[in-house]
Write an enzyme that holds these catalytic residues in place. Sequence first.
Site, mmCIF file in Angstrom:
data_model
loop_
_atom_site.group_PDB
_atom_site.id
_atom_site.type_symbol
_atom_site.label_atom_id
_atom_site.label_comp_id
_atom_site.label_asym_id
_atom_site.label_seq_id
_atom_site.Cartn_x
_atom_site.Cartn_y
_atom_site.Cartn_z
ATOM 1 N N LYS A 97 34.041 35.694 40.710
ATOM 2 C CA LYS A 97 33.809 34.800 41.938
ATOM 3 C C LYS A 97 32.234 34.231 42.023
ATOM 4 C CE LYS A 97 37.506 35.304 44.631
ATOM 5 N NZ LYS A 97 38.147 35.514 46.509
ATOM 6 N N GLU A 106 48.332 32.167 37.016
ATOM 7 C CA GLU A 106 47.322 32.423 36.512
ATOM 8 C C GLU A 106 46.553 32.580 34.812
ATOM 9 O OE1 GLU A 106 45.659 34.745 39.479
ATOM 10 O OE2 GLU A 106 46.397 33.660 41.208
ATOM 11 N N TYR A 160 44.443 27.852 43.778
ATOM 12 C CA TYR A 160 45.007 28.963 46.222
ATOM 13 C C TYR A 160 45.283 27.512 46.341
ATOM 14 C CZ TYR A 160 41.076 31.551 45.107
ATOM 15 O OH TYR A 160 40.269 33.383 45.396
ATOM 16 N N ASN A 173 33.653 37.670 48.776
ATOM 17 C CA ASN A 173 34.384 38.698 48.898
ATOM 18 C C ASN A 173 34.056 39.105 46.564
ATOM 19 O OD1 ASN A 173 35.960 36.885 48.168
ATOM 20 N ND2 ASN A 173 37.557 38.609 49.271
ATOM 21 N N HIS A 178 38.127 38.255 42.566
ATOM 22 C CA HIS A 178 39.935 37.355 42.407
ATOM 23 C C HIS A 178 41.229 38.612 41.730
ATOM 24 C CE1 HIS A 178 43.299 35.831 42.821
ATOM 25 N NE2 HIS A 178 43.407 35.192 41.522
HETATM 26 P P1 GTP Z 1 41.869 36.601 46.079
HETATM 27 O O1 GTP Z 1 42.057 37.625 45.157
HETATM 28 O O2 GTP Z 1 41.042 36.170 46.090
HETATM 29 O O3 GTP Z 1 42.910 35.359 46.382
HETATM 30 O O4 GTP Z 1 42.252 36.895 47.834
HETATM 31 P P2 GTP Z 1 43.059 38.049 48.509
HETATM 32 O O5 GTP Z 1 44.568 37.334 47.209
HETATM 33 O O6 GTP Z 1 42.683 38.969 48.398
HETATM 34 O O7 GTP Z 1 43.713 37.041 49.993
HETATM 35 P P3 GTP Z 1 44.223 35.721 49.601
HETATM 36 O O8 GTP Z 1 44.741 35.678 48.349
HETATM 37 O O9 GTP Z 1 45.077 35.344 50.984
HETATM 38 O O10 GTP Z 1 42.887 34.480 49.999
HETATM 39 C C1 GTP Z 1 42.368 34.042 48.799
HETATM 40 C C2 GTP Z 1 40.726 33.801 49.364
HETATM 41 O O11 GTP Z 1 40.684 33.372 50.659
HETATM 42 C C3 GTP Z 1 39.955 35.263 49.447
HETATM 43 O O12 GTP Z 1 39.903 36.091 48.632
HETATM 44 C C4 GTP Z 1 38.820 34.959 50.673
HETATM 45 O O13 GTP Z 1 37.673 34.816 49.326
HETATM 46 C C5 GTP Z 1 39.390 33.603 51.101
HETATM 47 N N1 GTP Z 1 39.790 33.667 52.650
HETATM 48 C C6 GTP Z 1 40.923 34.864 52.996
HETATM 49 N N2 GTP Z 1 41.107 34.661 54.182
HETATM 50 C C7 GTP Z 1 39.797 34.250 54.916
HETATM 51 C C8 GTP Z 1 39.641 33.637 55.822
HETATM 52 O O14 GTP Z 1 40.170 34.507 56.896
HETATM 53 N N3 GTP Z 1 38.255 33.381 56.111
HETATM 54 C C9 GTP Z 1 37.292 32.813 54.609
HETATM 55 N N4 GTP Z 1 36.451 32.621 55.303
HETATM 56 N N5 GTP Z 1 38.208 33.370 54.050
HETATM 57 C C10 GTP Z 1 39.076 33.591 53.277
HETATM 58 MG MG MG Z 2 45.472 35.875 46.983
#
Ligand code: GTP
Ligand code: MG
Length: 149
Positions: A9, A126, A49, A112, A115
């Site tokens: 990212k 994807e 997303y 974070n 991805h």
């Molecule tokens: P990705 O690998 O990025 O898809 O992450 P993930 O699969 O572990 O989590 P998810 O797909 O649920 O969420 C995608 C991204 O949204 C996360 O990696 C975070 O950057 C962001 N995100 C998820 N939950 C939160 C939240 O509660 N607050 C904020 N600020 N960002 C969030």
């Molecule tokens: Mg995810």
Amino acid sequence: KEQTYIMVKPDGVMRSIVGEIIKRFETKGYKLVALKMAVPSREHLEKHYEDLNGRPFFAGLINYMASGPVVCMVWEGRNVVLEGRKMLGATKPSESALGTIRGDFCIDVGRNVCHGSDAVESAQKEIALWFPEGLCEYEKPTVSWVYEN
Ligand code: GTP
Ligand code: MG
């Protein structure tokens, strides 16, 4: 052959963690089959997303992801989707184990650094979204040093 979409990212690029993330997948034994940099459009990110559309953090997530270049990769190998998620660590860095990328390199869920696809099916979607031009096909001569069979 199982493949997953891994992306550094914008914070990972700005904080110079690109090489570290590539190194972990490379030295684990996975095969790199696509790699590029891009500054993704908001439309593209909204597609990536789309499952999170409507969540309270969605607008912030798109702003964050559109704020600079990302590094897009496809890695191939046995169980790479699930194992890659383990290497990334839990979504929230406060819950990510030390030794994982998120556990070692970040603090905030909204920054974070990486991805990874969450299932084989989403990985295929994807990969098609980020690499419509296709992947790189080649044989690695070290394959028998990574896999018994
Ligand atoms: P990705 O690998 O990025 O898809 O992450 P993930 O699969 O572990 O989590 P998810 O797909 O649920 O969420 C995608 C991204 O949204 C996360 O990696 C975070 O950057 C962001 N995100 C998820 N939950 C939160 C939240 O509660 N607050 C904020 N600020 N960002 C969030
Ligand atoms: Mg995810």
